[in-house]
Write an enzyme that holds these catalytic residues in place. Structure first.
Site, PDB file in Angstrom:
ATOM      1  N   SER A 138       0.859  -1.186   0.000  1.00 24.15           N
ATOM      2  CA  SER A 138       0.000   0.000   0.000  1.00 24.15           C
ATOM      3  C   SER A 138       0.890   1.228   0.000  1.00 24.15           C
ATOM      4  O   SER A 138       2.049   1.175   0.436  1.00 24.15           O
ATOM      5  CB  SER A 138      -0.881   0.003   1.255  1.00 24.15           C
ATOM      6  OG  SER A 138      -1.452   1.281   1.487  1.00 24.15           O
ATOM      7  N   TYR A 151      -2.282  -0.008  10.226  1.00 22.98           N
ATOM      8  CA  TYR A 151      -2.239  -0.567   8.870  1.00 22.98           C
ATOM      9  C   TYR A 151      -0.914  -0.215   8.210  1.00 22.98           C
ATOM     10  O   TYR A 151      -0.265  -1.065   7.584  1.00 22.98           O
ATOM     11  CB  TYR A 151      -3.407   0.000   8.074  1.00 22.98           C
ATOM     12  CG  TYR A 151      -3.516  -0.494   6.652  1.00 22.98           C
ATOM     13  CD1 TYR A 151      -3.885  -1.800   6.379  1.00 22.98           C
ATOM     14  CD2 TYR A 151      -3.292   0.368   5.586  1.00 22.98           C
ATOM     15  CE1 TYR A 151      -4.008  -2.259   5.075  1.00 22.98           C
ATOM     16  CE2 TYR A 151      -3.417  -0.069   4.276  1.00 22.98           C
ATOM     17  CZ  TYR A 151      -3.780  -1.378   4.023  1.00 22.98           C
ATOM     18  OH  TYR A 151      -3.903  -1.817   2.722  1.00 22.98           O
TER      19      TYR A 151
END
Length: 231
Positions: A138, A151
Site C-alpha cells: 500500500s 495498517y
C-alpha cells in the site's frame, strides 16, 4: 506446458481480477482465499469461459501450518509456479487508538501470512526457472497517514520484507516486485470518504503487473508506487 499463477485473496476485489487477467493470458490458476463457495464459482467461470485449469485452495492463511500444507499439495500437482501474487490482506483504522489485538491481526495477515505463502511456494518458483512474486502492499507502506498507523505499520513491514526477499531470491531466478497502490475501489476502501472516480481501479493494478512482466529479463522493478491525483 501452460504457465501457472497462484493468487491469494482471489475470491474478490484485486485478487479476483488479477486471477482473471492471468487466465485470459493462458495461465493455469491456483486461487486461494477463505471463501470456498466464492472461490469455486470464480474457478468454474474461468474454466468455462477461458478453458484454463483453475484449482482452489480454501484456507485461512493465518493458520500457517494448514495453509502451507494445502498450498504445497496443489503446487506438487503442477510441478512449477511462474507467478505468485500475494493479494490477501485486511484493513483496520487507528494509530494511537488501535487496539493491540487489531495491530496483531494486521501484522499476522499482512506480513506473517505473506511470508508463510512465500516459503510454501519457493521450491515451485525455483522450478519454473524464471519466476516473479508480486506482493501487494500500500502507499501507506512508504508514506505516513495519521489515521491508519496500524495498517501502515503492517505495510511498512511488508515493503521491507519484500525488498529484502527480492535481493535474496534474485540469484535463484525469482524476481520480487512490491506494489504500493493508493486507495483502490474495492470493498476495503469503504469508509475512505473517497468517491469511486477518485480511487485507483483494480484494472490499474493489473496494468502495473502487465508492465513489470513486459520488461526485459535484465530489468528489475522491486518497488512500484501507484499514486492518485489529488481530489
Amino acid at each position: 506446458m501452460s504457465k501457472v499463477a497462484l493468487v491469494t485473496g482471489a475470491s474478490r476485489g484485486i485478487g479476483r481480477d488479477i486471477g482473471r487477467w492471468f487466465a485470459e493470458r493462458g495461465f493455469d490458476l491456483i486461487l486461494v482465499a477463505r471463501d470456498a463457495a466464492k472461490l469455486a464459482e470464480n474457478a468454474e467461470a474461468l474454466r468455462r469461459e477461458l478453458g484454463v485449469a483453475a484449482s482452489v485452495v480454501a484456507v485461512d492463511l493465518c493458520d500457517f501450518d494448514a495453509a502451507r500444507a494445502a498450498l504445497q499439495v496443489e503446487l506438487r500437482r503442477y510441478g512449477r509456479l511462474d507467478v505468485l501474487v500475494n493479494s490477501a490482506g485486511i484493513f483496520r483504522f487507528g494509530t494511537s487508538s488501535i487496539s493491540v489485538g487489531d495491530l496483531e491481526a494486521l501484522l499476522t495477515t499482512n506480513v506473517k501470512a505473506v511470508h508463510n505463502v512465500c516459503i510454501a511456494c519457493l521450491d515451485a518458483l525455483a522450478a519454473a526457472g524464471s519466476a516473479h512474486v508480486f506482493n501487494i502492499a500500500s502507499i501507506t507502506g512508504v508514506e505516513p497517514f495519521a489515521a491508519v498507523g496500524g495498517y501502515a505499520t503492517s505495510k511498512h513491514a511488508l515493503v521491507g520484507y519484500s525488498r529484502s526477499l527480492a535481493r535474496e531470491l534474485l540469484p535463484r531466478g525469482i524476481k520480487v516486485t512490491t506494489l504500493c497502490p493508493d486507495a483502490v475501489d474495492t470493498d476495503m476502501a469503504v469508509g475512505s470518504g473517497l468517491r469511486p472516480e477518485q480511487m485507483i481501479t483494480t484494472a490499474d493494478i493489473r496494468r502495473a503487473i502487465e508492465f513489470v512482466l513486459s520488461l526485459s529479463p535484465a530489468a528489475l522493478v522491486d518497488l512500484l508506487v501507484i499514486g492518485r491525483k489529488p481530489a
